[in-house]
Scaffold this motif. Structure first.
Motif, PDB file in Angstrom:
ATOM      1  N   HIS A  61     -12.038  32.444  26.955  1.00 53.55           N
ATOM      2  CA  HIS A  61     -11.106  31.874  28.082  1.00 53.55           C
ATOM      3  C   HIS A  61     -11.666  30.586  28.572  1.00 53.55           C
ATOM      4  O   HIS A  61     -13.122  30.716  28.763  1.00 53.55           O
ATOM      5  N   ARG A  62     -11.002  29.481  28.891  1.00 55.74           N
ATOM      6  CA  ARG A  62     -11.615  28.427  29.468  1.00 55.74           C
ATOM      7  C   ARG A  62     -11.948  28.836  30.948  1.00 55.74           C
ATOM      8  O   ARG A  62     -11.072  29.136  31.673  1.00 55.74           O
ATOM      9  N   ASP A  63     -13.278  28.050  31.223  1.00 54.27           N
ATOM     10  CA  ASP A  63     -13.892  28.039  32.467  1.00 54.27           C
ATOM     11  C   ASP A  63     -12.891  27.114  33.252  1.00 54.27           C
ATOM     12  O   ASP A  63     -12.998  25.846  32.823  1.00 54.27           O
ATOM     13  N   ALA A  64     -12.618  27.501  34.508  1.00 52.13           N
ATOM     14  CA  ALA A  64     -11.745  26.430  35.295  1.00 52.13           C
ATOM     15  C   ALA A  64     -12.646  25.095  35.567  1.00 52.13           C
ATOM     16  O   ALA A  64     -12.096  24.082  35.918  1.00 52.13           O
ATOM     17  N   GLU A  65     -13.914  25.480  35.777  1.00 52.88           N
ATOM     18  CA  GLU A  65     -14.669  24.407  35.950  1.00 52.88           C
ATOM     19  C   GLU A  65     -15.190  23.403  34.565  1.00 52.88           C
ATOM     20  O   GLU A  65     -15.902  22.571  34.760  1.00 52.88           O
ATOM     21  N   ALA A  66     -14.838  23.922  33.394  1.00 53.30           N
ATOM     22  CA  ALA A  66     -15.356  23.193  32.243  1.00 53.30           C
ATOM     23  C   ALA A  66     -14.529  21.789  32.036  1.00 53.30           C
ATOM     24  O   ALA A  66     -13.326  21.604  32.326  1.00 53.30           O
ATOM     25  N   PRO A  67     -15.267  20.912  31.921  1.00 55.90           N
ATOM     26  CA  PRO A  67     -14.582  19.558  31.760  1.00 55.90           C
ATOM     27  C   PRO A  67     -13.716  19.584  30.488  1.00 55.90           C
ATOM     28  O   PRO A  67     -12.743  18.661  30.413  1.00 55.90           O
TER      29      PRO A  67
END
Length: 176
Positions: A61-67
């Motif tokens: 799951h992609r972290d919402a803060e990940a660029p």
């Protein structure tokens, strides 16, 4: 991610792990990685046994803060015939994770299966036998402004297997 052009060459290293990166042992792993001037989250799962039948893609799951997010997974996508069902998953599992770029392992024939998100089997780095013909290597991925702007095959094989037809029409015997 800035608007600077950054090229990622994952097979050769060229990146720096941050203090939050965890790349040891088996199990889920995610670390913030700096590739030249691009920062991203790199997700991966290692498994300690050969026959993992669980859909491991569902753990990504992609972290919402990940660029930017890269997923590394050894899996059988879509039940491909001729391949053991290691960590079976579907295209929907991968697309639904939010990961920007998937680098998959298991299938030795390279290919881009989907764009946005990119889902790629880079293949293997070296053909192991005569049934693995042609150039082998990785993909050179260029990311600009948080998007893949270029994806180019990068052959790195040292020995290349080929099937070469040879005409024996003019031969009279084994010596010819």
């Amino acid at each position: 991610i800035t608007s600077e052009r950054a090229t990622v060459q994952s097979i050769f290293g060229g990146f720096f792990w941050s203090a939050s990166a965890n790349a040891t042992g088996y199990g889920d792993s995610c670390g913030r990685v700096m590739w030249t001037s691009v920062t991203c989250d790199q997700h991966g799962i290692g498994y300690a046994v050969r026959d993992v039948r669980e859909n491991l893609a569902r753990r990504f799951h992609r972290d919402a803060e990940a660029p930017y997010a890269i997923g590394l997974l050894h899996a059988n996508l879509g039940g491909q015939p001729g391949h053991l069902p290691y960590a079976p998953c579907s295209m929907g599992d991968l697309r639904g994770s939010g990961i920007d770029y998937w680098a998959l392992g298991h299938v030795h024939q390279g290919g881009v299966l989907h764009e946005r998100p990119y889902i790629v089997f880079p293949g293997n780095l070296q053909g192991r036998h005569i049934r693995e013909t042609g150039p082998k290597g990785a993909y050179l991925v260029t990311v600009e402004d948080g998007e893949v702007s270029e994806l180019a095959p990068l052959p790195v094989d040292v020995v290349r297997w080929s099937l070469v037809p040879i005409s024996v029409g003019g031969c009279l015997g084994l010596v010819d």
